[in-house]
Design a protein around this motif. Sequence first.
Motif, PDB file in Angstrom:
ATOM      1  N   THR A 485       0.753  -1.250  -0.001  1.00  0.00           N
ATOM      2  CA  THR A 485      -0.031  -0.224  -0.104  1.00  0.00           C
ATOM      3  C   THR A 485       0.973   1.180   0.161  1.00  0.00           C
ATOM      4  OG1 THR A 485      -0.186  -0.172   2.580  1.00  0.00           O
ATOM      5  CG2 THR A 485      -1.993  -1.089   1.322  1.00  0.00           C
ATOM      6  N   PHE A 486       0.335   2.529  -0.521  1.00  0.00           N
ATOM      7  CA  PHE A 486       1.240   3.697  -0.586  1.00  0.00           C
ATOM      8  C   PHE A 486       0.301   4.698   0.237  1.00  0.00           C
ATOM      9  CE2 PHE A 486       2.088   1.017  -4.335  1.00  0.00           C
ATOM     10  CZ  PHE A 486       3.085   1.203  -4.295  1.00  0.00           C
ATOM     11  N   PRO A 487       0.419   4.561   1.764  1.00  0.00           N
ATOM     12  CA  PRO A 487      -0.242   5.855   2.516  1.00  0.00           C
ATOM     13  C   PRO A 487       0.447   7.101   2.388  1.00  0.00           C
ATOM     14  CG  PRO A 487       1.180   4.306   3.820  1.00  0.00           C
ATOM     15  CD  PRO A 487       1.096   3.706   2.422  1.00  0.00           C
ATOM     16  N   ALA A 488      -0.371   8.005   2.601  1.00  0.00           N
ATOM     17  CA  ALA A 488       0.247   9.213   2.765  1.00  0.00           C
ATOM     18  C   ALA A 488       1.384   9.748   3.673  1.00  0.00           C
ATOM     19  CB  ALA A 488      -1.027  10.502   2.826  1.00  0.00           C
ATOM     20  N   GLU A 489       1.156   8.849   5.004  1.00  0.00           N
ATOM     21  CA  GLU A 489       1.968   8.839   6.054  1.00  0.00           C
ATOM     22  C   GLU A 489       1.841   7.817   6.910  1.00  0.00           C
ATOM     23  OE1 GLU A 489      -0.363  11.459   9.261  1.00  0.00           O
ATOM     24  OE2 GLU A 489       1.068  12.411   8.050  1.00  0.00           O
ATOM     25  N   LEU A 490       2.784   7.099   7.465  1.00  0.00           N
ATOM     26  CA  LEU A 490       2.865   6.025   8.198  1.00  0.00           C
ATOM     27  C   LEU A 490       2.380   6.409   9.586  1.00  0.00           C
ATOM     28  CD1 LEU A 490       6.216   4.355   7.648  1.00  0.00           C
ATOM     29  CD2 LEU A 490       4.102   3.541   6.709  1.00  0.00           C
ATOM     30  N   PRO A 491       1.580   5.485  10.160  1.00  0.00           N
ATOM     31  CA  PRO A 491       1.016   5.927  11.548  1.00  0.00           C
ATOM     32  C   PRO A 491       2.157   5.459  12.663  1.00  0.00           C
ATOM     33  CG  PRO A 491       0.048   3.725  10.731  1.00  0.00           C
ATOM     34  CD  PRO A 491       0.668   4.584   9.753  1.00  0.00           C
ATOM     35  N   LEU A 492       2.215   6.577  13.591  1.00  0.00           N
ATOM     36  CA  LEU A 492       3.116   6.045  14.577  1.00  0.00           C
ATOM     37  C   LEU A 492       2.817   5.949  15.869  1.00  0.00           C
ATOM     38  CD1 LEU A 492       5.752   9.425  13.479  1.00  0.00           C
ATOM     39  CD2 LEU A 492       6.008   6.568  12.557  1.00  0.00           C
ATOM     40  N   THR A 493       3.479   5.122  16.878  1.00  0.00           N
ATOM     41  CA  THR A 493       3.196   5.144  18.272  1.00  0.00           C
ATOM     42  C   THR A 493       3.341   6.355  19.043  1.00  0.00           C
ATOM     43  OG1 THR A 493       5.307   4.285  18.920  1.00  0.00           O
ATOM     44  CG2 THR A 493       3.675   2.513  18.115  1.00  0.00           C
ATOM     45  N   ASP A 494       2.994   6.504  20.238  1.00  0.00           N
ATOM     46  CA  ASP A 494       3.198   7.636  21.108  1.00  0.00           C
ATOM     47  C   ASP A 494       4.556   8.027  21.208  1.00  0.00           C
ATOM     48  OD1 ASP A 494       1.638   9.468  22.551  1.00  0.00           O
ATOM     49  OD2 ASP A 494       2.574   8.615  24.240  1.00  0.00           O
ATOM     50  N   VAL A 495       5.490   7.188  21.147  1.00  0.00           N
ATOM     51  CA  VAL A 495       6.764   7.405  21.281  1.00  0.00           C
ATOM     52  C   VAL A 495       7.669   7.439  19.794  1.00  0.00           C
ATOM     53  CG1 VAL A 495       7.112   6.157  23.394  1.00  0.00           C
ATOM     54  CG2 VAL A 495       7.764   4.924  21.432  1.00  0.00           C
ATOM     55  N   GLY A 496       6.711   7.371  18.564  1.00  0.00           N
ATOM     56  CA  GLY A 496       7.128   7.757  17.409  1.00  0.00           C
ATOM     57  C   GLY A 496       7.896   6.514  16.578  1.00  0.00           C
ATOM     58  N   LYS A 497       7.623   5.442  16.877  1.00  0.00           N
ATOM     59  CA  LYS A 497       7.804   4.162  16.163  1.00  0.00           C
ATOM     60  C   LYS A 497       6.655   3.774  15.184  1.00  0.00           C
ATOM     61  CE  LYS A 497      10.105   1.992  20.112  1.00  0.00           C
ATOM     62  NZ  LYS A 497      10.445   0.773  20.943  1.00  0.00           N
ATOM     63  N   PRO A 498       6.939   3.281  14.086  1.00  0.00           N
ATOM     64  CA  PRO A 498       5.938   2.947  12.925  1.00  0.00           C
ATOM     65  C   PRO A 498       4.940   2.027  13.860  1.00  0.00           C
ATOM     66  CG  PRO A 498       8.159   2.713  11.904  1.00  0.00           C
ATOM     67  CD  PRO A 498       8.408   3.023  13.258  1.00  0.00           C
ATOM     68  N   ASP A 499       3.768   2.251  13.720  1.00  0.00           N
ATOM     69  CA  ASP A 499       2.595   1.600  14.520  1.00  0.00           C
ATOM     70  C   ASP A 499       2.107   0.147  13.622  1.00  0.00           C
ATOM     71  OD1 ASP A 499       0.473   0.588  16.022  1.00  0.00           O
ATOM     72  OD2 ASP A 499      -0.265   2.503  16.293  1.00  0.00           O
ATOM     73  N   LYS A 500       2.914  -0.815  13.713  1.00  0.00           N
ATOM     74  CA  LYS A 500       2.380  -2.052  12.845  1.00  0.00           C
ATOM     75  C   LYS A 500       1.221  -2.713  13.382  1.00  0.00           C
ATOM     76  CE  LYS A 500       7.213  -2.737  11.379  1.00  0.00           C
ATOM     77  NZ  LYS A 500       8.303  -3.657  11.163  1.00  0.00           N
ATOM     78  N   LYS A 501       0.762  -2.653  14.685  1.00  0.00           N
ATOM     79  CA  LYS A 501      -0.482  -2.879  15.081  1.00  0.00           C
ATOM     80  C   LYS A 501      -1.641  -2.307  14.195  1.00  0.00           C
ATOM     81  CE  LYS A 501       0.764  -3.994  19.720  1.00  0.00           C
ATOM     82  NZ  LYS A 501       0.558  -3.858  21.231  1.00  0.00           N
ATOM     83  N   GLU A 502      -1.330  -1.023  14.009  1.00  0.00           N
ATOM     84  CA  GLU A 502      -2.243  -0.066  13.307  1.00  0.00           C
ATOM     85  C   GLU A 502      -2.359  -0.519  11.858  1.00  0.00           C
ATOM     86  OE1 GLU A 502      -5.271   2.329  12.056  1.00  0.00           O
ATOM     87  OE2 GLU A 502      -5.123   1.558  13.912  1.00  0.00           O
ATOM     88  N   LEU A 503      -1.270  -0.540  11.187  1.00  0.00           N
ATOM     89  CA  LEU A 503      -1.110  -1.032   9.787  1.00  0.00           C
ATOM     90  C   LEU A 503      -1.695  -2.609   9.747  1.00  0.00           C
ATOM     91  CD1 LEU A 503       2.346   0.056   9.184  1.00  0.00           C
ATOM     92  CD2 LEU A 503       0.340   1.062   8.131  1.00  0.00           C
ATOM     93  N   ARG A 504      -1.367  -3.467  10.618  1.00  0.00           N
ATOM     94  CA  ARG A 504      -2.066  -4.633  10.357  1.00  0.00           C
ATOM     95  C   ARG A 504      -3.696  -4.519  10.691  1.00  0.00           C
ATOM     96  NH1 ARG A 504       0.789  -6.669  14.066  1.00  0.00           N
ATOM     97  NH2 ARG A 504       2.592  -7.298  12.742  1.00  0.00           N
ATOM     98  N   ARG A 505      -4.135  -3.885  11.566  1.00  0.00           N
ATOM     99  CA  ARG A 505      -5.652  -3.562  11.598  1.00  0.00           C
ATOM    100  C   ARG A 505      -6.221  -3.077  10.389  1.00  0.00           C
ATOM    101  NH1 ARG A 505      -9.307  -0.077  12.038  1.00  0.00           N
ATOM    102  NH2 ARG A 505      -7.769   1.576  11.925  1.00  0.00           N
ATOM    103  N   ARG A 506      -5.409  -2.204   9.803  1.00  0.00           N
ATOM    104  CA  ARG A 506      -6.245  -1.455   8.646  1.00  0.00           C
ATOM    105  C   ARG A 506      -6.180  -2.543   7.538  1.00  0.00           C
ATOM    106  NH1 ARG A 506      -2.825   4.277   7.934  1.00  0.00           N
ATOM    107  NH2 ARG A 506      -3.394   5.121  10.175  1.00  0.00           N
ATOM    108  N   ALA A 507      -4.866  -3.394   7.358  1.00  0.00           N
ATOM    109  CA  ALA A 507      -4.989  -4.357   6.451  1.00  0.00           C
ATOM    110  C   ALA A 507      -6.091  -5.481   6.560  1.00  0.00           C
ATOM    111  CB  ALA A 507      -3.654  -5.220   6.393  1.00  0.00           C
ATOM    112  N   MET A 508      -6.290  -6.025   7.791  1.00  0.00           N
ATOM    113  CA  MET A 508      -7.364  -6.766   8.126  1.00  0.00           C
ATOM    114  C   MET A 508      -8.775  -6.172   7.953  1.00  0.00           C
ATOM    115  SD  MET A 508      -5.818  -8.519  11.467  1.00  0.00           S
ATOM    116  CE  MET A 508      -6.863  -9.823  11.782  1.00  0.00           C
ATOM    117  N   ALA A 509      -8.961  -4.949   8.027  1.00  0.00           N
ATOM    118  CA  ALA A 509     -10.273  -4.394   7.798  1.00  0.00           C
ATOM    119  C   ALA A 509     -10.597  -4.333   6.038  1.00  0.00           C
ATOM    120  CB  ALA A 509     -10.423  -2.898   8.530  1.00  0.00           C
ATOM    121  N   HIS A 510      -9.327  -4.267   5.521  1.00  0.00           N
ATOM    122  CA  HIS A 510      -9.406  -3.924   4.041  1.00  0.00           C
ATOM    123  C   HIS A 510      -9.880  -5.459   3.688  1.00  0.00           C
ATOM    124  CE1 HIS A 510      -8.371  -3.148  -0.250  1.00  0.00           C
ATOM    125  NE2 HIS A 510      -7.681  -4.428  -0.082  1.00  0.00           N
ATOM    126  N   ALA A 511      -9.377  -6.384   4.273  1.00  0.00           N
ATOM    127  CA  ALA A 511      -9.716  -8.008   3.462  1.00  0.00           C
ATOM    128  C   ALA A 511     -11.118  -8.347   3.982  1.00  0.00           C
ATOM    129  CB  ALA A 511      -8.446  -8.918   4.528  1.00  0.00           C
TER     130      ALA A 511
END
Length: 511
Positions: A485-511
């Motif tokens: 996917t080509f998002p406009a920006e990557l979601p980040l956690t509260d401390v500034g790391k790429p939020d892979k939980k959120e990316l995974r949630r979005r992917a599962m919602a899309h599926a």
Amino acid sequence: MPNAAPHFRSHVEHILDALRAHPDREALVYGDHRVTAGQLRALALRMARAMQAQGVERGQTVTLLSGNLPESVATRYAANLIGARVNHLYSRLACDVQAAIVRDVETRALVVDPRMTDRAAEITESVPVKSVLVLGPTETGEDLLALAAHQSEESFVSQAQPDDICAIRHTGGTTGHPKGICTTYRQVQAQRAARPLGNDAASTRRQLVATTIAHAAGMLTDAVLESGGAVVMLDDFEAGQVLGTIERERITHLWLLPPLLYQLLDHPRMDHTDTSTLRQVLYGGCQASPARLSDAVGRLGPVLTQGYGQNEAGLISILTPDDHARPERLRSAGRILDGVEVEIRDDAGNALPDGEHGEIVVRSAMVMQGYWKQPQLTAQVLQNGWLHTGDIGFRGSDSYLTVVDRLKDMIVVVGGHVYTTELEDLLNSHPQVRQSAVYGVRDEDRMERVHAAVLLVPGAETSADELRAYVRAERGSMYEPARITFPAELPLTDVGKPDKKELRRRAMAHA
């Protein structure tokens, strides 16, 4: 008659001594508010007495619900002087998660940023707290600053003991209940000796803090104030504001997570900003792209330093500015620190030879006491004094450590394992890719599939099919993402790391 045991001097007492030595020096800058060392020391001492008067005692918990404020720094020092443990909530956590933490850590006093009184009211509706103290006049709780104004600023002998819990820092999880990592005063003393501040003139350091002081930025604040330097605080990271502040405040030291460093490099003002005052750009917290690091060295000069560690483990290794001049080192997390023992172990717990991949296991004086109220989880992670980091990596014969992935992020596919950071490094090396995040998503058959979220450089025309072909040609079909996917920006956690939980949630919602 035996001599009395010498008084244990906590890290806070060392910081206050440094503030007292040069009371007129600038210590904290927040907007137009400039706080001298003497003012900060006096506020911390007055606050300690004010909290004592409210009934806060050694061994109790003071929870901070606050952004980056000078008064928040003073509150932390005041609570630790009493011997209380400090729990600083990440401000972006959901209210129910914050409330669960406030209850779990047995909060005796909730100290609130005036901008967050509505959230404090929500939390205390479900979790009664004996003392709600606000850093300024509001209609919620008592004004801690007003209470402190009536107290003495005379020296205060810390009541903390070496093995008391100094801080409970929670993992930056965005779902569920984060784990509380318990750090003792003794461990903080060990961490003080391992600080990656460099060897330049301490009193001229000007540290920019643009991430939450609830995380690594708070520990760096302590180090700089103790060394005689000054800390400039921003509420949050915004690349343009950071660049403006570096130039205006003549910043010498900067701490960033890699995704924030990339944002800085990609900002249109970057090439028009005077960054010549920077002497150290310290980064860490998650994997960094060698391609982007090489770019950063070329644009910022020989100022990059990587610190690899964990809240649970303390600092483990350092990649110095000299190391950054060697391209083959940029995939490494640096040389293991003196006093830190590292083993690479297989699934059965056997130590592996240099060069072989396994879990990174650490033993040092900086390792945490355990997880708050989670003895079973503590026993899984801490075994015979060795902390299991959950990171996969290997050790070179020269004591340089390379982190390959998190155990939980490694993707198990047909034919083997896909290490997400290796695939991210490959994608990031594509000339039209600015940044990427790779994660696994289970399909309807419960098989993991490789997914990638990719940020492209402006004007890029590459497609998902072209990137898949690029990966297939370089690493083989096993590493080829099933979906890009080509998002406009990557979601980040509260401390500034790429939020892979959120990316995974979005992917599962899309599926």
